[in-house]
Design a protein around this motif. Sequence first.
Motif, PDB file in Angstrom:
ATOM      1  N   ALA A 195       0.914  -1.137  -0.166  1.00  0.00           N
ATOM      2  CA  ALA A 195       0.092   0.049  -0.054  1.00  0.00           C
ATOM      3  C   ALA A 195       0.915   1.099  -0.020  1.00  0.00           C
ATOM      4  O   ALA A 195       1.136   1.791   1.084  1.00  0.00           O
ATOM      5  CB  ALA A 195      -1.033  -0.118   1.282  1.00  0.00           C
ATOM      6  N   THR A 196       1.291   1.552  -1.222  1.00  0.00           N
ATOM      7  CA  THR A 196       2.098   2.826  -1.459  1.00  0.00           C
ATOM      8  C   THR A 196       1.504   3.967  -0.811  1.00  0.00           C
ATOM      9  O   THR A 196       2.221   4.905  -0.345  1.00  0.00           O
ATOM     10  CB  THR A 196       2.849   2.908  -2.558  1.00  0.00           C
ATOM     11  OG1 THR A 196       1.647   3.019  -3.522  1.00  0.00           O
ATOM     12  CG2 THR A 196       3.702   1.510  -3.279  1.00  0.00           C
ATOM     13  N   ALA A 197       0.072   3.946  -0.928  1.00  0.00           N
ATOM     14  CA  ALA A 197      -0.320   5.388  -0.691  1.00  0.00           C
ATOM     15  C   ALA A 197      -0.557   5.628   0.908  1.00  0.00           C
ATOM     16  O   ALA A 197      -0.353   6.736   1.286  1.00  0.00           O
ATOM     17  CB  ALA A 197      -1.838   5.139  -0.941  1.00  0.00           C
ATOM     18  N   VAL A 198      -0.271   4.535   1.751  1.00  0.00           N
ATOM     19  CA  VAL A 198      -0.085   4.626   3.208  1.00  0.00           C
ATOM     20  C   VAL A 198       1.191   5.678   3.631  1.00  0.00           C
ATOM     21  O   VAL A 198       1.238   6.422   4.307  1.00  0.00           O
ATOM     22  CB  VAL A 198      -0.253   3.544   3.823  1.00  0.00           C
ATOM     23  CG1 VAL A 198       0.167   3.529   5.319  1.00  0.00           C
ATOM     24  CG2 VAL A 198      -1.634   2.727   3.798  1.00  0.00           C
ATOM     25  N   THR A 199       2.051   5.023   2.911  1.00  0.00           N
ATOM     26  CA  THR A 199       3.602   5.820   3.173  1.00  0.00           C
ATOM     27  C   THR A 199       3.287   7.323   2.923  1.00  0.00           C
ATOM     28  O   THR A 199       3.780   8.239   3.487  1.00  0.00           O
ATOM     29  CB  THR A 199       4.694   5.286   2.018  1.00  0.00           C
ATOM     30  OG1 THR A 199       4.586   3.775   2.681  1.00  0.00           O
ATOM     31  CG2 THR A 199       5.799   5.843   2.546  1.00  0.00           C
ATOM     32  N   ALA A 200       2.819   7.707   1.605  1.00  0.00           N
ATOM     33  CA  ALA A 200       2.622   8.931   1.252  1.00  0.00           C
ATOM     34  C   ALA A 200       1.736   9.851   2.070  1.00  0.00           C
ATOM     35  O   ALA A 200       2.150  10.885   2.534  1.00  0.00           O
ATOM     36  CB  ALA A 200       2.057   9.188  -0.052  1.00  0.00           C
ATOM     37  N   PHE A 201       0.518   9.208   2.415  1.00  0.00           N
ATOM     38  CA  PHE A 201      -0.370   9.830   3.292  1.00  0.00           C
ATOM     39  C   PHE A 201       0.271  10.002   4.693  1.00  0.00           C
ATOM     40  O   PHE A 201       0.273  11.115   5.580  1.00  0.00           O
ATOM     41  CB  PHE A 201      -1.661   9.243   3.495  1.00  0.00           C
ATOM     42  CG  PHE A 201      -2.579   9.522   2.437  1.00  0.00           C
ATOM     43  CD1 PHE A 201      -3.012  10.826   1.958  1.00  0.00           C
ATOM     44  CD2 PHE A 201      -2.951   8.402   1.807  1.00  0.00           C
ATOM     45  CE1 PHE A 201      -3.913  10.877   0.921  1.00  0.00           C
ATOM     46  CE2 PHE A 201      -3.822   8.669   0.510  1.00  0.00           C
ATOM     47  CZ  PHE A 201      -4.417   9.972   0.227  1.00  0.00           C
ATOM     48  N   ALA A 202       1.243   9.069   5.423  1.00  0.00           N
ATOM     49  CA  ALA A 202       1.806   9.172   6.663  1.00  0.00           C
ATOM     50  C   ALA A 202       2.672  10.166   6.637  1.00  0.00           C
ATOM     51  O   ALA A 202       3.041  11.204   7.604  1.00  0.00           O
ATOM     52  CB  ALA A 202       2.338   7.877   7.074  1.00  0.00           C
ATOM     53  N   VAL A 203       3.493  10.389   5.413  1.00  0.00           N
ATOM     54  CA  VAL A 203       4.436  11.794   5.480  1.00  0.00           C
ATOM     55  C   VAL A 203       3.791  12.883   5.499  1.00  0.00           C
ATOM     56  O   VAL A 203       4.261  14.002   5.968  1.00  0.00           O
ATOM     57  CB  VAL A 203       5.464  11.345   4.077  1.00  0.00           C
ATOM     58  CG1 VAL A 203       6.357  12.758   3.922  1.00  0.00           C
ATOM     59  CG2 VAL A 203       6.286  10.189   4.572  1.00  0.00           C
ATOM     60  N   VAL A 204       2.751  13.031   4.801  1.00  0.00           N
ATOM     61  CA  VAL A 204       1.766  14.382   4.721  1.00  0.00           C
ATOM     62  C   VAL A 204       1.360  14.604   6.028  1.00  0.00           C
ATOM     63  O   VAL A 204       1.432  15.898   6.469  1.00  0.00           O
ATOM     64  CB  VAL A 204       0.647  14.044   3.872  1.00  0.00           C
ATOM     65  CG1 VAL A 204      -0.223  15.309   3.880  1.00  0.00           C
ATOM     66  CG2 VAL A 204       1.153  14.228   2.295  1.00  0.00           C
ATOM     67  N   ALA A 205       0.999  13.392   7.105  1.00  0.00           N
ATOM     68  CA  ALA A 205       0.444  13.718   8.148  1.00  0.00           C
ATOM     69  C   ALA A 205       1.435  14.425   8.943  1.00  0.00           C
ATOM     70  O   ALA A 205       1.300  15.473   9.942  1.00  0.00           O
ATOM     71  CB  ALA A 205      -0.138  12.639   8.873  1.00  0.00           C
ATOM     72  N   VAL A 206       2.846  13.796   9.018  1.00  0.00           N
ATOM     73  CA  VAL A 206       3.843  14.322   9.984  1.00  0.00           C
ATOM     74  C   VAL A 206       3.999  15.777   9.644  1.00  0.00           C
ATOM     75  O   VAL A 206       4.480  16.634  10.323  1.00  0.00           O
ATOM     76  CB  VAL A 206       5.129  13.572   9.698  1.00  0.00           C
ATOM     77  CG1 VAL A 206       6.352  13.983  10.322  1.00  0.00           C
ATOM     78  CG2 VAL A 206       4.915  11.934  10.305  1.00  0.00           C
ATOM     79  N   ALA A 207       4.366  16.112   8.042  1.00  0.00           N
ATOM     80  CA  ALA A 207       4.503  17.307   7.767  1.00  0.00           C
ATOM     81  C   ALA A 207       3.510  18.538   8.080  1.00  0.00           C
ATOM     82  O   ALA A 207       4.063  19.545   8.586  1.00  0.00           O
ATOM     83  CB  ALA A 207       4.972  17.394   6.295  1.00  0.00           C
ATOM     84  N   ALA A 208       2.281  18.021   7.961  1.00  0.00           N
ATOM     85  CA  ALA A 208       1.284  19.057   8.462  1.00  0.00           C
ATOM     86  C   ALA A 208       1.408  19.094   9.826  1.00  0.00           C
ATOM     87  O   ALA A 208       0.920  20.260  10.462  1.00  0.00           O
ATOM     88  CB  ALA A 208      -0.123  18.228   8.090  1.00  0.00           C
ATOM     89  N   ALA A 209       1.656  18.208  10.754  1.00  0.00           N
ATOM     90  CA  ALA A 209       1.591  18.431  12.072  1.00  0.00           C
ATOM     91  C   ALA A 209       2.890  19.380  12.386  1.00  0.00           C
ATOM     92  O   ALA A 209       2.605  20.169  13.429  1.00  0.00           O
ATOM     93  CB  ALA A 209       1.881  16.937  12.810  1.00  0.00           C
ATOM     94  N   LEU A 210       3.814  19.369  11.890  1.00  0.00           N
ATOM     95  CA  LEU A 210       5.009  20.116  12.144  1.00  0.00           C
ATOM     96  C   LEU A 210       4.842  21.480  11.676  1.00  0.00           C
ATOM     97  O   LEU A 210       5.262  22.714  12.441  1.00  0.00           O
ATOM     98  CB  LEU A 210       6.205  19.546  11.513  1.00  0.00           C
ATOM     99  CG  LEU A 210       6.842  18.575  11.942  1.00  0.00           C
ATOM    100  CD1 LEU A 210       8.077  17.980  11.084  1.00  0.00           C
ATOM    101  CD2 LEU A 210       7.376  18.487  13.435  1.00  0.00           C
ATOM    102  N   ALA A 211       4.070  21.914  10.681  1.00  0.00           N
ATOM    103  CA  ALA A 211       3.775  23.049  10.143  1.00  0.00           C
ATOM    104  C   ALA A 211       2.638  23.672  11.025  1.00  0.00           C
ATOM    105  O   ALA A 211       2.732  24.974  11.019  1.00  0.00           O
ATOM    106  CB  ALA A 211       3.080  22.957   8.629  1.00  0.00           C
ATOM    107  N   ALA A 212       2.090  23.046  11.609  1.00  0.00           N
ATOM    108  CA  ALA A 212       0.758  23.494  12.716  1.00  0.00           C
ATOM    109  C   ALA A 212       1.660  24.271  13.736  1.00  0.00           C
ATOM    110  O   ALA A 212       1.147  25.461  14.355  1.00  0.00           O
ATOM    111  CB  ALA A 212       0.103  22.429  13.252  1.00  0.00           C
ATOM    112  N   SER A 213       2.993  23.969  13.891  1.00  0.00           N
ATOM    113  CA  SER A 213       3.568  24.517  15.016  1.00  0.00           C
ATOM    114  C   SER A 213       3.834  26.284  14.792  1.00  0.00           C
ATOM    115  O   SER A 213       3.998  26.984  15.749  1.00  0.00           O
ATOM    116  CB  SER A 213       4.756  23.904  15.562  1.00  0.00           C
ATOM    117  OG  SER A 213       5.836  23.719  14.487  1.00  0.00           O
ATOM    118  N   ILE A 214       3.864  26.470  13.688  1.00  0.00           N
ATOM    119  CA  ILE A 214       4.238  27.765  13.210  1.00  0.00           C
ATOM    120  C   ILE A 214       3.151  28.612  12.449  1.00  0.00           C
ATOM    121  O   ILE A 214       3.281  29.744  12.008  1.00  0.00           O
ATOM    122  CB  ILE A 214       5.656  28.086  12.530  1.00  0.00           C
ATOM    123  CG1 ILE A 214       5.380  27.262  11.196  1.00  0.00           C
ATOM    124  CG2 ILE A 214       6.864  27.441  13.588  1.00  0.00           C
ATOM    125  CD1 ILE A 214       6.686  27.410  10.356  1.00  0.00           C
ATOM    126  N   ALA A 215       2.053  27.720  12.312  1.00  0.00           N
ATOM    127  CA  ALA A 215       1.107  28.424  11.297  1.00  0.00           C
ATOM    128  C   ALA A 215       0.304  29.398  12.190  1.00  0.00           C
ATOM    129  O   ALA A 215       0.054  29.165  13.388  1.00  0.00           O
ATOM    130  CB  ALA A 215       0.063  27.396  10.999  1.00  0.00           C
TER     131      ALA A 215
END
Length: 206
Positions: free
Chosen positions: A60-80
């Motif tokens: 399930a290659t999509a799981v890897t991609a979506f998981a990376v998006v989730a991590v990046a989004a969480a980090l971005a929330a700290s300065i958004a």
Amino acid sequence: MSTKPVQAAPRWRRKSTVVFGTVLLGAAAFGTTTRTWLDVVLPQAAVNTPDIAVAGSEAATAVTAFAVVAVAAALAASIAGKVARWIIAAVLLVAGIGVAYASWAVIQDPAQGAAGAVGKAIGVGGSAGAEVTVTAMPYLAAAAGVLIVLAGVWLAAASRSWPVSRRYAAQPATGAAVKGESTEPPIDEIDSWDRLTKGEDPTNYR
């Protein structure tokens, strides 16, 4: 005149708690993709080594991609800022749904998830005649996806009380230069982010 002490926000609403918790969920979903999702036993006559372990990143290659998006989004929330946090919350909802859906698809049709690995092993597409067993990893990934969705809701609810950081807040525009002092243009959160990505101090305008 006495002043009332400022009460700290509940732990569940603190920025550090929300960001760290969401990052952990995204990392957990990503971590499952590095493990075996499917155990495949091919017909003895097909290949010399009939056993295949299919990792989640292949099933399930999509799981890897979506998981990376989730991590990046969480980090971005700290300065958004406030508006950006709502957008990030929506991104987390999509990422969580994507992780859960892709994981459940493998659980429902493991043969399809193993088809690519079987094709590489025997040189023929498909997994006809193969015995495919699902491990616990897809279930854990699906659960992580559901939790990421809830983390998006958590972020939207908790971030409403987060103060805007003065470091990244837009500076007020000034009038004409007085006594040789130069005026500085206001900077917004996007400019701050651009400066950070370049390794610059967003508070240094010179």
